[in-house]
Design a protein around this motif. Sequence first.
Motif, PDB file in Angstrom:
ATOM      1  N   LEU A   8      47.608  85.871  -0.010  1.00 26.27           N
ATOM      2  CA  LEU A   8      46.845  86.521  -1.080  1.00 26.27           C
ATOM      3  C   LEU A   8      45.393  86.064  -1.061  1.00 26.27           C
ATOM      4  N   GLU A   9      45.172  84.781  -0.841  1.00 28.50           N
ATOM      5  CA  GLU A   9      43.798  84.280  -0.754  1.00 28.50           C
ATOM      6  C   GLU A   9      43.067  84.925   0.419  1.00 28.50           C
ATOM      7  N   THR A  10      43.756  85.066   1.544  1.00 29.77           N
ATOM      8  CA  THR A  10      43.158  85.728   2.704  1.00 29.77           C
ATOM      9  C   THR A  10      42.800  87.173   2.376  1.00 29.77           C
ATOM     10  N   PHE A  11      43.675  87.867   1.656  1.00 29.04           N
ATOM     11  CA  PHE A  11      43.399  89.246   1.254  1.00 29.04           C
ATOM     12  C   PHE A  11      42.074  89.327   0.500  1.00 29.04           C
ATOM     13  N   PHE A  12      41.904  88.471  -0.515  1.00 27.64           N
ATOM     14  CA  PHE A  12      40.687  88.522  -1.317  1.00 27.64           C
ATOM     15  C   PHE A  12      39.469  88.006  -0.555  1.00 27.64           C
ATOM     16  N   THR A  13      39.656  87.058   0.360  1.00 31.50           N
ATOM     17  CA  THR A  13      38.559  86.586   1.195  1.00 31.50           C
ATOM     18  C   THR A  13      38.002  87.737   2.023  1.00 31.50           C
ATOM     19  N   LEU A  14      38.890  88.499   2.630  1.00 24.40           N
ATOM     20  CA  LEU A  14      38.456  89.629   3.459  1.00 24.40           C
ATOM     21  C   LEU A  14      37.944  90.791   2.618  1.00 24.40           C
ATOM     22  N   LEU A  15      38.554  91.012   1.454  1.00 29.60           N
ATOM     23  CA  LEU A  15      38.140  92.103   0.582  1.00 29.60           C
ATOM     24  C   LEU A  15      36.687  91.944   0.145  1.00 29.60           C
ATOM     25  N   LYS A  16      36.300  90.734  -0.242  1.00 26.45           N
ATOM     26  CA  LYS A  16      34.947  90.511  -0.762  1.00 26.45           C
ATOM     27  C   LYS A  16      33.878  90.680   0.323  1.00 26.45           C
ATOM     28  N   GLN A  17      34.279  90.673   1.586  1.00 29.23           N
ATOM     29  CA  GLN A  17      33.335  90.823   2.691  1.00 29.23           C
ATOM     30  C   GLN A  17      33.049  92.281   3.035  1.00 29.23           C
ATOM     31  N   ARG A  18      33.799  93.182   2.453  1.00 27.08           N
ATOM     32  CA  ARG A  18      33.643  94.612   2.738  1.00 27.08           C
ATOM     33  C   ARG A  18      32.453  95.188   1.986  1.00 27.08           C
ATOM     34  N   GLU A  19      31.890  96.232   2.563  1.00 26.15           N
ATOM     35  CA  GLU A  19      30.820  96.944   1.871  1.00 26.15           C
ATOM     36  C   GLU A  19      31.397  97.870   0.807  1.00 26.15           C
ATOM     37  N   ASP A  20      32.545  98.465   1.095  1.00 27.86           N
ATOM     38  CA  ASP A  20      33.168  99.400   0.152  1.00 27.86           C
ATOM     39  C   ASP A  20      34.172  98.647  -0.722  1.00 27.86           C
ATOM     40  N   LEU A  21      33.663  98.093  -1.801  1.00 26.98           N
ATOM     41  CA  LEU A  21      34.475  97.279  -2.711  1.00 26.98           C
ATOM     42  C   LEU A  21      35.245  98.156  -3.685  1.00 26.98           C
ATOM     43  N   PRO A  22      36.344  97.637  -4.212  1.00 27.22           N
ATOM     44  CA  PRO A  22      37.110  98.407  -5.197  1.00 27.22           C
ATOM     45  C   PRO A  22      36.343  98.545  -6.507  1.00 27.22           C
ATOM     46  N   ARG A  23      36.762  99.476  -7.321  1.00 28.94           N
ATOM     47  CA  ARG A  23      36.170  99.691  -8.650  1.00 28.94           C
ATOM     48  C   ARG A  23      36.507  98.524  -9.572  1.00 28.94           C
ATOM     49  N   ALA A  24      37.743  98.016  -9.475  1.00 26.39           N
ATOM     50  CA  ALA A  24      38.182  96.937 -10.362  1.00 26.39           C
ATOM     51  C   ALA A  24      39.377  96.218  -9.756  1.00 26.39           C
ATOM     52  N   VAL A  25      39.603  95.008 -10.246  1.00 27.46           N
ATOM     53  CA  VAL A  25      40.834  94.257  -9.992  1.00 27.46           C
ATOM     54  C   VAL A  25      41.450  94.026 -11.366  1.00 27.46           C
ATOM     55  N   PHE A  26      42.668  94.517 -11.551  1.00 28.85           N
ATOM     56  CA  PHE A  26      43.375  94.363 -12.829  1.00 28.85           C
ATOM     57  C   PHE A  26      44.549  93.423 -12.593  1.00 28.85           C
ATOM     58  N   CYS A  27      44.571  92.305 -13.329  1.00 28.03           N
ATOM     59  CA  CYS A  27      45.628  91.309 -13.168  1.00 28.03           C
ATOM     60  C   CYS A  27      46.611  91.421 -14.324  1.00 28.03           C
ATOM     61  N   MET A  28      47.888  91.502 -13.983  1.00 25.97           N
ATOM     62  CA  MET A  28      48.913  91.509 -15.030  1.00 25.97           C
ATOM     63  C   MET A  28      50.072  90.634 -14.611  1.00 25.97           C
ATOM     64  N   ASN A  29      50.953  90.393 -15.560  1.00 26.89           N
ATOM     65  CA  ASN A  29      52.056  89.460 -15.409  1.00 26.89           C
ATOM     66  C   ASN A  29      51.477  88.125 -14.921  1.00 26.89           C
ATOM     67  N   SER A  30      52.143  87.418 -14.005  1.00 27.05           N
ATOM     68  CA  SER A  30      51.626  86.110 -13.588  1.00 27.05           C
ATOM     69  C   SER A  30      50.330  86.228 -12.788  1.00 27.05           C
ATOM     70  N   GLY A  31      49.935  87.442 -12.445  1.00 26.93           N
ATOM     71  CA  GLY A  31      48.661  87.657 -11.762  1.00 26.93           C
ATOM     72  C   GLY A  31      47.466  87.186 -12.575  1.00 26.93           C
ATOM     73  N   VAL A  32      47.621  87.044 -13.904  1.00 22.51           N
ATOM     74  CA  VAL A  32      46.505  86.562 -14.723  1.00 22.51           C
ATOM     75  C   VAL A  32      46.109  85.133 -14.347  1.00 22.51           C
ATOM     76  N   TYR A  33      47.019  84.375 -13.744  1.00 22.33           N
ATOM     77  CA  TYR A  33      46.682  83.023 -13.296  1.00 22.33           C
ATOM     78  C   TYR A  33      45.624  83.040 -12.192  1.00 22.33           C
ATOM     79  N   LEU A  34      45.476  84.159 -11.492  1.00 20.77           N
ATOM     80  CA  LEU A  34      44.454  84.272 -10.446  1.00 20.77           C
ATOM     81  C   LEU A  34      43.058  84.143 -11.029  1.00 20.77           C
ATOM     82  N   MET A  35      42.921  84.399 -12.314  1.00 20.13           N
ATOM     83  CA  MET A  35      41.630  84.371 -12.985  1.00 20.13           C
ATOM     84  C   MET A  35      41.319  83.008 -13.592  1.00 20.13           C
TER      85      MET A  35
END
Length: 112
Positions: free
Chosen positions: A25-52
């Motif tokens: 998961l960390e690798t996913f976000f590491t590579l995601l932030k390097q892209r020019e075409d970034l997502p509109r949003a990241v929405f965290c739910m359930n235990s995903g809120v711990y990512l924040m």
Amino acid sequence: MKNKVILATSTQLGRGDEQLGESVLETFFTLLKQREDLPRAVFCMNSGVYLMTDDSFVSVHLKELEQKGVEILACKTCVDHYGVEEKLTVGKISTMGDFISLASEHEVLTIS
């Protein structure tokens, strides 16, 4: 990734070894932030809120995405359930209604 919403529902990616899942998961976000075409949003739910929180290495990448204009959102019900409001170090608390609005306008990519 442009015009997509990333839905993060866990602190790891995939099932199996927890440490491996967290690393992937960390690798996913590491590579995601390097892209020019970034997502509109990241929405965290359930235990995903711990990512924040600083309890997750992913929070560093979410902070960088936020600085680049990506909305980082946490499900209020989930934040309340886990009692992490005071621990959030990136993004803002949002509602399921906001997620539904985002999902009606953008493709959702669920990672769990």
